[in-house]
Design a protein around this motif. Structure first.
Motif, short mmCIF file in Angstrom:
data_model
loop_
_atom_site.label_atom_id
_atom_site.label_comp_id
_atom_site.label_asym_id
_atom_site.label_seq_id
_atom_site.Cartn_x
_atom_site.Cartn_y
_atom_site.Cartn_z
N MET A 1 -32.42 -5.91 -13.13
CA MET A 1 -33.03 -7.19 -12.85
C MET A 1 -32.62 -7.69 -11.47
SD MET A 1 -33.31 -9.50 -16.34
CE MET A 1 -32.24 -10.71 -15.72
N LEU A 2 -31.36 -7.53 -11.13
CA LEU A 2 -30.90 -8.01 -9.83
C LEU A 2 -31.64 -7.31 -8.70
CD1 LEU A 2 -27.09 -8.17 -10.64
CD2 LEU A 2 -28.58 -10.14 -10.18
N ARG A 3 -31.63 -5.99 -8.73
CA ARG A 3 -32.29 -5.24 -7.67
C ARG A 3 -33.79 -5.54 -7.62
NH1 ARG A 3 -29.41 0.61 -8.52
NH2 ARG A 3 -27.32 -0.05 -7.91
N GLY A 4 -34.38 -5.69 -8.80
CA GLY A 4 -35.81 -6.00 -8.88
C GLY A 4 -36.15 -7.33 -8.22
N ASN A 5 -35.16 -8.21 -8.12
CA ASN A 5 -35.36 -9.50 -7.48
C ASN A 5 -34.77 -9.52 -6.06
OD1 ASN A 5 -36.70 -11.37 -9.41
ND2 ASN A 5 -35.06 -10.62 -10.70
N GLY A 6 -34.50 -8.33 -5.51
CA GLY A 6 -34.04 -8.24 -4.14
C GLY A 6 -32.58 -8.56 -3.92
N ILE A 7 -31.78 -8.60 -4.98
CA ILE A 7 -30.36 -8.89 -4.87
C ILE A 7 -29.59 -7.58 -4.90
CG2 ILE A 7 -28.38 -10.06 -5.92
CD1 ILE A 7 -30.47 -12.01 -7.17
N PRO A 8 -28.84 -7.26 -3.84
CA PRO A 8 -28.06 -6.02 -3.85
C PRO A 8 -27.04 -6.02 -4.99
CG PRO A 8 -28.15 -6.97 -1.64
CD PRO A 8 -28.70 -8.00 -2.59
N SER A 9 -26.99 -4.93 -5.73
CA SER A 9 -26.09 -4.85 -6.88
C SER A 9 -25.70 -3.40 -7.13
CB SER A 9 -26.75 -5.44 -8.12
OG SER A 9 -27.96 -4.77 -8.40
N GLY A 10 -24.65 -3.24 -7.89
CA GLY A 10 -24.17 -1.91 -8.21
C GLY A 10 -23.34 -1.93 -9.48
N ILE A 11 -22.48 -0.90 -9.61
CA ILE A 11 -21.68 -0.72 -10.81
C ILE A 11 -20.25 -0.38 -10.40
CG2 ILE A 11 -21.41 0.66 -12.92
CD1 ILE A 11 -24.49 1.36 -12.42
N SER A 12 -19.30 -1.01 -11.07
CA SER A 12 -17.89 -0.71 -10.87
C SER A 12 -17.31 -0.30 -12.22
CB SER A 12 -17.17 -1.96 -10.34
OG SER A 12 -15.81 -1.69 -10.10
N TYR A 13 -16.28 0.54 -12.19
CA TYR A 13 -15.73 1.07 -13.43
C TYR A 13 -14.25 0.76 -13.62
CZ TYR A 13 -19.96 3.93 -13.55
OH TYR A 13 -21.26 4.37 -13.57
N GLN A 14 -13.88 0.73 -14.88
CA GLN A 14 -12.48 0.68 -15.30
C GLN A 14 -12.28 1.74 -16.38
OE1 GLN A 14 -12.74 -3.43 -16.74
NE2 GLN A 14 -10.98 -3.88 -15.43
N LYS A 15 -11.13 2.40 -16.37
CA LYS A 15 -10.74 3.29 -17.47
C LYS A 15 -9.75 2.49 -18.31
CE LYS A 15 -8.40 7.61 -18.54
NZ LYS A 15 -7.64 8.73 -17.99
N LEU A 16 -10.12 2.20 -19.54
CA LEU A 16 -9.33 1.34 -20.41
C LEU A 16 -9.02 2.03 -21.73
CD1 LEU A 16 -11.43 -1.93 -19.95
CD2 LEU A 16 -9.33 -1.30 -18.73
N THR A 17 -7.96 1.57 -22.38
CA THR A 17 -7.64 2.11 -23.71
C THR A 17 -8.64 1.61 -24.73
OG1 THR A 17 -6.16 0.27 -24.21
CG2 THR A 17 -5.16 2.23 -23.20
N ARG A 18 -8.85 2.40 -25.76
CA ARG A 18 -9.75 2.00 -26.84
C ARG A 18 -9.06 1.02 -27.79
NH1 ARG A 18 -13.96 4.33 -28.73
NH2 ARG A 18 -13.10 4.35 -30.81
N ALA A 19 -7.74 1.03 -27.81
CA ALA A 19 -6.97 0.17 -28.70
C ALA A 19 -6.06 -0.72 -27.85
CB ALA A 19 -6.14 1.04 -29.65
N ASP A 20 -5.17 -1.43 -28.50
CA ASP A 20 -4.23 -2.28 -27.78
C ASP A 20 -3.19 -1.48 -27.01
OD1 ASP A 20 -5.44 -4.64 -28.57
OD2 ASP A 20 -4.23 -4.81 -30.38
#
Length: 109
Positions: A1-20
């Motif tokens: 939606m962002l890109r479709g409306n001309g707003i530059p956007s992307g994706i950032s990642y985190q590697k996280l535990t599945r539990a506490d």
């Protein structure tokens, strides 16, 4: 939606535990990146929404992520900005029936 409306956007990642802790392995958590032209900077935001134990309110000044990475469990915040999804993640998502069964045994960098 962002890109479709001309707003530059992307994706950032985190590697996280599945539990506490790290007893149940890891997952990759994706965040949105958005360029705010008025401030001339990229921000990361978590569009997942809040609940009693998750407070990821939107802020232009201070990053407020749902899950800050915890070094003691070898979690990683990549602080990256990708234009597209990682192909390994796309493959996993296409093959899995239940999202909660996803396990990630690789790092993105």
């Amino acid at each position: 939606m962002l890109r479709g409306n001309g707003i530059p956007s992307g994706i950032s990642y985190q590697k996280l535990t599945r539990a506490d802790d790290d007893s149940d392995g890891y997952i990759i958590h994706a965040l949105n990146t958005v360029y705010v032209s008025e401030l001339q900077k990229w921000i990361r935001l978590d569009a997942r929404g809040n609940k009693a134990t998750v407070h990821a309110e939107f802020s232009l000044e201070v990053e407020k992520l749902a899950f800050p990475a915890r070094e003691q469990y070898s979690e990683i915040d990549y602080h990256d900005n990708n234009s597209d999804l990682d192909e390994r993640l796309v493959k996993i998502l296409n093959e899995i029936d239940v999202v909660m069964n996803i396990r990630t045994d690789f790092e993105l960098k």
